[in-house]
Design a protein around this motif. Structure first.
Motif, PDB file in Angstrom:
ATOM      1  N   LEU A 294       0.827  -1.204   0.000  1.00 24.02           N
ATOM      2  CA  LEU A 294       0.000   0.000   0.000  1.00 24.02           C
ATOM      3  C   LEU A 294       0.868   1.263   0.000  1.00 24.02           C
ATOM      4  N   CYS A 295       1.947   1.230   0.762  1.00 19.18           N
ATOM      5  CA  CYS A 295       2.874   2.377   0.757  1.00 19.18           C
ATOM      6  C   CYS A 295       3.475   2.574  -0.636  1.00 19.18           C
ATOM      7  N   ARG A 296       3.855   1.486  -1.280  1.00 19.72           N
ATOM      8  CA  ARG A 296       4.412   1.595  -2.639  1.00 19.72           C
ATOM      9  C   ARG A 296       3.367   2.141  -3.607  1.00 19.72           C
ATOM     10  N   ALA A 297       2.111   1.706  -3.443  1.00 22.35           N
ATOM     11  CA  ALA A 297       1.045   2.190  -4.318  1.00 22.35           C
ATOM     12  C   ALA A 297       0.835   3.694  -4.158  1.00 22.35           C
ATOM     13  N   ALA A 298       1.099   4.190  -2.947  1.00 22.09           N
ATOM     14  CA  ALA A 298       0.977   5.627  -2.682  1.00 22.09           C
ATOM     15  C   ALA A 298       2.259   6.383  -3.012  1.00 22.09           C
ATOM     16  N   GLN A 299       3.211   5.687  -3.630  1.00 20.11           N
ATOM     17  CA  GLN A 299       4.506   6.254  -4.019  1.00 20.11           C
ATOM     18  C   GLN A 299       5.278   6.787  -2.818  1.00 20.11           C
ATOM     19  N   LEU A 300       5.236   5.994  -1.740  1.00 15.74           N
ATOM     20  CA  LEU A 300       5.958   6.316  -0.515  1.00 15.74           C
ATOM     21  C   LEU A 300       7.192   5.434  -0.389  1.00 15.74           C
ATOM     22  N   PRO A 301       8.261   5.937   0.196  1.00 13.28           N
ATOM     23  CA  PRO A 301       9.466   5.115   0.377  1.00 13.28           C
ATOM     24  C   PRO A 301       9.234   4.035   1.425  1.00 13.28           C
ATOM     25  N   VAL A 302       9.910   2.914   1.273  1.00 17.23           N
ATOM     26  CA  VAL A 302       9.771   1.814   2.236  1.00 17.23           C
ATOM     27  C   VAL A 302      11.137   1.351   2.742  1.00 17.23           C
ATOM     28  N   ARG A 303      12.196   2.074   2.369  1.00 12.79           N
ATOM     29  CA  ARG A 303      13.537   1.734   2.827  1.00 12.79           C
ATOM     30  C   ARG A 303      14.176   2.918   3.554  1.00 12.79           C
ATOM     31  N   ILE A 304      14.944   2.599   4.568  1.00 12.16           N
ATOM     32  CA  ILE A 304      15.660   3.620   5.328  1.00 12.16           C
ATOM     33  C   ILE A 304      16.797   4.169   4.460  1.00 12.16           C
ATOM     34  N   PRO A 305      16.932   5.484   4.366  1.00 12.27           N
ATOM     35  CA  PRO A 305      18.078   6.027   3.629  1.00 12.27           C
ATOM     36  C   PRO A 305      19.384   5.550   4.270  1.00 12.27           C
ATOM     37  N   ALA A 306      20.419   5.496   3.490  1.00 12.20           N
ATOM     38  CA  ALA A 306      21.704   5.025   4.015  1.00 12.20           C
ATOM     39  C   ALA A 306      22.174   5.937   5.142  1.00 12.20           C
ATOM     40  N   MET A 307      21.985   5.495   6.370  1.00 10.07           N
ATOM     41  CA  MET A 307      22.434   6.240   7.537  1.00 10.07           C
ATOM     42  C   MET A 307      22.942   5.250   8.573  1.00 10.07           C
ATOM     43  N   PRO A 308      23.917   5.630   9.369  1.00  7.47           N
ATOM     44  CA  PRO A 308      24.518   4.682  10.314  1.00  7.47           C
ATOM     45  C   PRO A 308      23.510   4.188  11.347  1.00  7.47           C
ATOM     46  N   TRP A 309      23.529   2.876  11.591  1.00  7.37           N
ATOM     47  CA  TRP A 309      22.666   2.296  12.607  1.00  7.37           C
ATOM     48  C   TRP A 309      22.867   2.953  13.972  1.00  7.37           C
ATOM     49  N   PRO A 310      24.088   3.205  14.442  1.00  8.58           N
ATOM     50  CA  PRO A 310      24.238   3.846  15.763  1.00  8.58           C
ATOM     51  C   PRO A 310      23.531   5.206  15.847  1.00  8.58           C
ATOM     52  N   ARG A 311      23.568   5.994  14.765  1.00  3.98           N
ATOM     53  CA  ARG A 311      22.883   7.291  14.783  1.00  3.98           C
ATOM     54  C   ARG A 311      21.373   7.101  14.834  1.00  3.98           C
ATOM     55  N   LEU A 312      20.880   6.115  14.096  1.00  2.00           N
ATOM     56  CA  LEU A 312      19.450   5.829  14.100  1.00  2.00           C
ATOM     57  C   LEU A 312      18.996   5.377  15.480  1.00  2.00           C
ATOM     58  N   LEU A 313      19.773   4.504  16.112  1.00  2.21           N
ATOM     59  CA  LEU A 313      19.435   4.019  17.448  1.00  2.21           C
ATOM     60  C   LEU A 313      19.445   5.159  18.458  1.00  2.21           C
ATOM     61  N   GLU A 314      20.432   6.030  18.363  1.00  2.00           N
ATOM     62  CA  GLU A 314      20.502   7.169  19.279  1.00  2.00           C
ATOM     63  C   GLU A 314      19.248   8.031  19.151  1.00  2.00           C
ATOM     64  N   ALA A 315      18.795   8.233  17.930  1.00  2.00           N
ATOM     65  CA  ALA A 315      17.586   9.026  17.715  1.00  2.00           C
ATOM     66  C   ALA A 315      16.358   8.310  18.265  1.00  2.00           C
ATOM     67  N   MET A 316      16.294   6.991  18.127  1.00  2.62           N
ATOM     68  CA  MET A 316      15.166   6.231  18.670  1.00  2.62           C
ATOM     69  C   MET A 316      15.114   6.310  20.188  1.00  2.62           C
ATOM     70  N   ARG A 317      16.267   6.377  20.828  1.00  5.03           N
ATOM     71  CA  ARG A 317      16.305   6.432  22.288  1.00  5.03           C
ATOM     72  C   ARG A 317      15.748   7.746  22.835  1.00  5.03           C
ATOM     73  N   LEU A 318      15.597   8.750  21.961  1.00  2.00           N
ATOM     74  CA  LEU A 318      15.008  10.024  22.365  1.00  2.00           C
ATOM     75  C   LEU A 318      13.501  10.054  22.177  1.00  2.00           C
ATOM     76  N   ASP A 319      12.942   8.939  21.690  1.00  2.00           N
ATOM     77  CA  ASP A 319      11.496   8.865  21.467  1.00  2.00           C
ATOM     78  C   ASP A 319      10.750   9.049  22.787  1.00  2.00           C
ATOM     79  N   LYS A 320       9.630   9.776  22.738  1.00  2.85           N
ATOM     80  CA  LYS A 320       8.882  10.079  23.958  1.00  2.85           C
ATOM     81  C   LYS A 320       8.248   8.845  24.577  1.00  2.85           C
ATOM     82  N   LYS A 321       8.135   7.761  23.827  1.00  2.00           N
ATOM     83  CA  LYS A 321       7.529   6.547  24.372  1.00  2.00           C
ATOM     84  C   LYS A 321       8.518   5.700  25.182  1.00  2.00           C
ATOM     85  N   VAL A 322       9.797   6.041  25.128  1.00  4.49           N
ATOM     86  CA  VAL A 322      10.821   5.255  25.825  1.00  4.49           C
ATOM     87  C   VAL A 322      10.532   5.233  27.320  1.00  4.49           C
TER      88      VAL A 322
END
Length: 360
Positions: A294-322
């Motif tokens: 469905l995301c592809r049909a709406a012309q939405l991306p479904v892959r994470i841009p090339a970014m380092p996993w440690p940076r992504l994890l650090e950003a997730m740890r700032l999520d308000k649901k943590v």
């Protein structure tokens, strides 16, 4: 329809030709002596004449405040500039701030309304699909910081949401596609019928007018019901609206808020969350496949841009649901139902994110 919050309840008006009648609808819920319209240049060109003209025709003093286009406007510096202009224009406590634009304008202007003179009325007039189906409803306002998205803000409910479907005609295709991500989200968390209708659409990237009306109406109904149950996220019910946002917000933050639109990041986050759910066997394997299709049909991306996993994890740890050191994810059990899990193994999160494009 109405967002039912006792003495802070407010109507959501959906239709066409509403911008030219903005003052009429506003005067039904409050009596401002001075209106400040916060908007961005592309929106101003299309819609300010109708909206400002409606207030001036009623003899209401009207001040226009333009902020730069883009997510970067959700910042302390832009907030200060807005407040400075409101003070310079002497917007009184009996005034009203009108947020005319997309989600960025609504979040920023709503926060300005919450803190100007310790709080004044504000009206949401969303002009993007994403703002109509999500950001304008619910009273979450705020700005971003280098440490994360929406980490500074307030719960400040509007007096009115005015969704003029005519405004969507001025949206560029990418804006419409990004907004569809939040519609897909609402189908996954609460309405399998809506999800089915999206799947059946012959051209989801360019939806027919009747489908677009359904998307806005059902999304607003779903969000209004959830907000009425849990306005300030005290019971956990409202957290279901964050499906796709744990990874989505992290992708936005790690990318500096300029590469992808919010809805595009939510699409990526939904696919990642659904794949984690399938790995944990909380949902059948066809669920992530249907969401991705469905995301592809709406012309939405479904892959994470090339970014380092440690940076992504650090950003997730700032999520308000943590909670403590535990990431919490909204995961589907089927189309139309989700659960909240705080026990997703970190190695699973990393494996799915890397498979979706995160790098070392």
């Amino acid at each position: 329809m109405t967002v039912s919050l006792a003495d802070r309840s407010y109507p959501i008006v959906i239709g066409t030709g509403l911008l030219a009648r903005a003052a009429d609808h506003t005067l039904e819920v409050c009596r401002p002596t001075h209106v400040a319209i916060v908007t961005q240049p592309p929106v101003a060109r299309h819609h300010v004449p109708a909206v400002a003209g409606s207030f001036r025709a009623k003899g209401i003093e009207t001040t226009l405040i333009e902020v730069p286009d883009g997510e970067a406007s959700k910042s302390f510096s832009t907030l200060q500039a807005v407040i400075d202009q409101m003070l310079a224009a002497r917007i009184p406590r009996q005034g009203c701030l009108v947020a005319l634009g997309g989600g960025v304008v609504g979040d920023l202007a709503g926060f300005a309304a919450a803190i100007h003179l310790r709080g004044i009325d504000f009206v949401q007039i969303p002009t993007s699909l994403l703002a109509m189906v999500d950001a304008s409803v619910g009273g979450k306002t705020g700005i971003n910081t280098p440490r994360g998205k929406n980490l500074v803000g307030a719960f400040w409910q509007p007096r009115l949401v005015l969704a003029d479907l005519d405004a969507l005609r001025t949206l560029p295709p990418r804006g419409r596609h990004a907004g569809m991500a939040e519609v897909i989200k609402h189908g996954v968390i609460a309405d399998p019928g809506l999800f089915d209708a999206l799947e059946a659409a012959p051209a989801l990237a360019e939806p027919a007018e009747d489908l677009l009306t359904l998307c806005v109406r059902r999304s607003c109904e779903i969000k209004a019901a959830v907000v009425a149950e849990d306005e300030r996220e005290t019971t956990g019910r409202r957290m279901i609206l964050n499906f796709g946002h744990t990874v989505g917000h992290a992708v936005e933050n790690a990318g500096g808020y300029h590469d992808l639109h919010h809805g595009e990041c939510v699409a990526i986050g939904m696919v990642v969350a659904a794949e984690m759910a399938a790995e944990l066997k909380t949902c059948p394997p066809e669920v992530p496949a249907r969401i991705e299709a469905l995301c592809r049909a709406a012309q939405l991306p479904v892959r994470i841009p090339a970014m380092p996993w440690p940076r992504l994890l650090e950003a997730m740890r700032l999520d308000k649901k943590v909670q403590g050191d535990h990431l919490r994810f909204v995961l589907p059990t089927r189309i139309g139902e989700v659960i909240i899990r705080g026990d997703v193994p970190l190695d699973l999160v990393e494996r799915v994110c890397r498979a979706r494009g995160a790098i070392s």
